[in-house]
Write a protein that holds these residues in place. Structure first.
Motif, PDB file in Angstrom:
ATOM      1  N   GLN A  17      77.500 -54.917 -37.037  1.00  0.00           N
ATOM      2  CA  GLN A  17      78.245 -55.043 -35.792  1.00  0.00           C
ATOM      3  C   GLN A  17      79.730 -55.064 -36.069  1.00  0.00           C
ATOM      4  OE1 GLN A  17      76.642 -58.469 -33.741  1.00  0.00           O
ATOM      5  NE2 GLN A  17      75.268 -57.129 -32.588  1.00  0.00           N
ATOM      6  N   LYS A  18      80.461 -54.393 -35.201  1.00  0.00           N
ATOM      7  CA  LYS A  18      81.906 -54.298 -35.389  1.00  0.00           C
ATOM      8  C   LYS A  18      82.581 -54.395 -34.030  1.00  0.00           C
ATOM      9  CE  LYS A  18      85.896 -52.425 -37.027  1.00  0.00           C
ATOM     10  NZ  LYS A  18      86.966 -53.208 -37.549  1.00  0.00           N
ATOM     11  N   GLU A  19      83.476 -55.340 -33.920  1.00  0.00           N
ATOM     12  CA  GLU A  19      84.246 -55.436 -32.681  1.00  0.00           C
ATOM     13  C   GLU A  19      85.448 -54.527 -32.787  1.00  0.00           C
ATOM     14  OE1 GLU A  19      86.990 -58.781 -31.350  1.00  0.00           O
ATOM     15  OE2 GLU A  19      85.178 -59.215 -30.222  1.00  0.00           O
ATOM     16  N   GLU A  20      85.522 -53.623 -31.867  1.00  0.00           N
ATOM     17  CA  GLU A  20      86.642 -52.684 -31.878  1.00  0.00           C
ATOM     18  C   GLU A  20      87.895 -53.391 -31.401  1.00  0.00           C
ATOM     19  OE1 GLU A  20      86.670 -49.290 -32.939  1.00  0.00           O
ATOM     20  OE2 GLU A  20      85.006 -50.260 -33.903  1.00  0.00           O
ATOM     21  N   GLU A  21      88.957 -53.213 -32.155  1.00  0.00           N
ATOM     22  CA  GLU A  21      90.210 -53.889 -31.824  1.00  0.00           C
ATOM     23  C   GLU A  21      91.061 -53.092 -30.850  1.00  0.00           C
ATOM     24  OE1 GLU A  21      91.126 -56.882 -32.525  1.00  0.00           O
ATOM     25  OE2 GLU A  21      89.332 -57.285 -33.683  1.00  0.00           O
ATOM     26  N   LYS A  22      90.951 -51.804 -30.974  1.00  0.00           N
ATOM     27  CA  LYS A  22      91.831 -50.981 -30.143  1.00  0.00           C
ATOM     28  C   LYS A  22      91.312 -50.887 -28.711  1.00  0.00           C
ATOM     29  CE  LYS A  22      89.724 -46.627 -31.614  1.00  0.00           C
ATOM     30  NZ  LYS A  22      89.011 -47.002 -32.823  1.00  0.00           N
ATOM     31  N   PRO A  23      92.232 -50.909 -27.775  1.00  0.00           N
ATOM     32  CA  PRO A  23      91.827 -50.767 -26.381  1.00  0.00           C
ATOM     33  C   PRO A  23      91.122 -49.442 -26.171  1.00  0.00           C
ATOM     34  CG  PRO A  23      94.129 -51.429 -26.529  1.00  0.00           C
ATOM     35  CD  PRO A  23      93.682 -51.066 -27.922  1.00  0.00           C
ATOM     36  N   THR A  24      90.068 -49.485 -25.408  1.00  0.00           N
ATOM     37  CA  THR A  24      89.318 -48.250 -25.189  1.00  0.00           C
ATOM     38  C   THR A  24      89.468 -47.803 -23.743  1.00  0.00           C
ATOM     39  OG1 THR A  24      87.370 -49.565 -24.741  1.00  0.00           O
ATOM     40  CG2 THR A  24      87.599 -48.719 -26.968  1.00  0.00           C
ATOM     41  N   ASP A  25      90.488 -47.007 -23.527  1.00  0.00           N
ATOM     42  CA  ASP A  25      90.639 -46.449 -22.196  1.00  0.00           C
ATOM     43  C   ASP A  25      90.105 -45.030 -22.148  1.00  0.00           C
ATOM     44  OD1 ASP A  25      92.568 -45.402 -23.791  1.00  0.00           O
ATOM     45  OD2 ASP A  25      94.217 -45.640 -22.373  1.00  0.00           O
ATOM     46  N   THR A  26      89.651 -44.569 -23.302  1.00  0.00           N
ATOM     47  CA  THR A  26      88.975 -43.281 -23.350  1.00  0.00           C
ATOM     48  C   THR A  26      87.641 -43.455 -24.053  1.00  0.00           C
ATOM     49  OG1 THR A  26      90.061 -42.701 -25.416  1.00  0.00           O
ATOM     50  CG2 THR A  26      91.117 -41.939 -23.393  1.00  0.00           C
ATOM     51  N   CYS A  27      86.794 -42.476 -23.900  1.00  0.00           N
ATOM     52  CA  CYS A  27      85.480 -42.558 -24.509  1.00  0.00           C
ATOM     53  C   CYS A  27      85.510 -41.992 -25.918  1.00  0.00           C
ATOM     54  CB  CYS A  27      84.464 -41.787 -23.666  1.00  0.00           C
ATOM     55  SG  CYS A  27      84.111 -42.639 -22.138  1.00  0.00           S
ATOM     56  N   GLN A  28      84.662 -42.582 -26.726  1.00  0.00           N
ATOM     57  CA  GLN A  28      84.571 -42.141 -28.109  1.00  0.00           C
ATOM     58  C   GLN A  28      83.219 -41.489 -28.314  1.00  0.00           C
ATOM     59  OE1 GLN A  28      85.293 -45.333 -30.838  1.00  0.00           O
ATOM     60  NE2 GLN A  28      85.522 -43.993 -32.592  1.00  0.00           N
ATOM     61  N   PHE A  29      83.231 -40.247 -28.709  1.00  0.00           N
ATOM     62  CA  PHE A  29      81.971 -39.522 -28.837  1.00  0.00           C
ATOM     63  C   PHE A  29      81.335 -39.758 -30.194  1.00  0.00           C
ATOM     64  CE2 PHE A  29      79.170 -35.830 -29.206  1.00  0.00           C
ATOM     65  CZ  PHE A  29      78.522 -35.899 -27.979  1.00  0.00           C
ATOM     66  N   PHE A  30      82.159 -39.794 -31.214  1.00  0.00           N
ATOM     67  CA  PHE A  30      81.629 -40.053 -32.542  1.00  0.00           C
ATOM     68  C   PHE A  30      82.122 -41.406 -33.031  1.00  0.00           C
ATOM     69  CE2 PHE A  30      81.645 -35.377 -32.478  1.00  0.00           C
ATOM     70  CZ  PHE A  30      80.303 -35.160 -32.737  1.00  0.00           C
ATOM     71  N   TYR A  31      81.271 -42.073 -33.776  1.00  0.00           N
ATOM     72  CA  TYR A  31      81.663 -43.368 -34.320  1.00  0.00           C
ATOM     73  C   TYR A  31      81.097 -43.488 -35.726  1.00  0.00           C
ATOM     74  CZ  TYR A  31      82.067 -48.397 -34.953  1.00  0.00           C
ATOM     75  OH  TYR A  31      82.356 -49.635 -35.443  1.00  0.00           O
ATOM     76  N   LYS A  32      81.941 -43.851 -36.670  1.00  0.00           N
ATOM     77  CA  LYS A  32      81.480 -43.982 -38.042  1.00  0.00           C
ATOM     78  C   LYS A  32      81.283 -45.448 -38.377  1.00  0.00           C
ATOM     79  CE  LYS A  32      82.540 -42.651 -42.797  1.00  0.00           C
ATOM     80  NZ  LYS A  32      83.519 -42.045 -43.704  1.00  0.00           N
ATOM     81  N   CYS A  33      80.068 -45.757 -38.766  1.00  0.00           N
ATOM     82  CA  CYS A  33      79.765 -47.130 -39.163  1.00  0.00           C
ATOM     83  C   CYS A  33      80.475 -47.440 -40.466  1.00  0.00           C
ATOM     84  CB  CYS A  33      78.255 -47.314 -39.323  1.00  0.00           C
ATOM     85  SG  CYS A  33      77.805 -48.932 -39.981  1.00  0.00           S
ATOM     86  N   GLU A  34      81.217 -48.541 -40.479  1.00  0.00           N
ATOM     87  CA  GLU A  34      81.964 -48.871 -41.695  1.00  0.00           C
ATOM     88  C   GLU A  34      81.065 -49.461 -42.781  1.00  0.00           C
ATOM     89  OE1 GLU A  34      83.453 -53.375 -40.536  1.00  0.00           O
ATOM     90  OE2 GLU A  34      84.899 -51.753 -40.629  1.00  0.00           O
ATOM     91  N   SER A  35      79.855 -49.802 -42.415  1.00  0.00           N
ATOM     92  CA  SER A  35      78.949 -50.403 -43.382  1.00  0.00           C
ATOM     93  C   SER A  35      78.114 -49.356 -44.116  1.00  0.00           C
ATOM     94  CB  SER A  35      78.030 -51.403 -42.676  1.00  0.00           C
ATOM     95  OG  SER A  35      77.120 -51.960 -43.600  1.00  0.00           O
ATOM     96  N   CYS A  36      77.406 -48.538 -43.341  1.00  0.00           N
ATOM     97  CA  CYS A  36      76.519 -47.563 -43.980  1.00  0.00           C
ATOM     98  C   CYS A  36      77.061 -46.144 -43.901  1.00  0.00           C
ATOM     99  CB  CYS A  36      75.115 -47.631 -43.369  1.00  0.00           C
ATOM    100  SG  CYS A  36      75.031 -47.071 -41.656  1.00  0.00           S
TER     101      CYS A  36
END
Ligand code: ZN
Length: 74
Positions: A17-36
């Motif tokens: 689990q990762k709490e995103e720090e940056k404000p999300t006023d746009t959608c994110q289509f891809f996300y890279k897990c920092e763990s795996c």
């Protein structure tokens, strides 16, 4: 209705689990897990990784919900 801008993304691959720090006023289509290092993509029917794996819906959907409608942000 207050819009949450710090969603927590949960990786479906490793459960990280990762709490995103940056404000999300746009959608994110891809996300890279920092763990795996897995690249997450939205599930079918979802517009962004936030909707598929996040703790809160993406901002456009949260805004639309206040009007009683759920529409995609695309
Ligand atoms: Zn992961």
């Amino acid at each position: 209705m207050k819009i949450k801008i710090k969603p927590t993304i949960t990786c479906p691959n490793c459960g990280h689990q990762k709490e995103e720090e940056k404000p999300t006023d746009t959608c994110q289509f891809f996300y890279k897990c920092e763990s795996c290092k897995a690249i997450l993509k939205p599930l079918e029917g979802d517009c962004c990784v936030n909707c598929s794996y996040g703790s809160v819906a993406c901002p456009p959907i949260q805004e639309n919900n206040s009007f009683g409608e759920i529409t995609c942000c695309s």
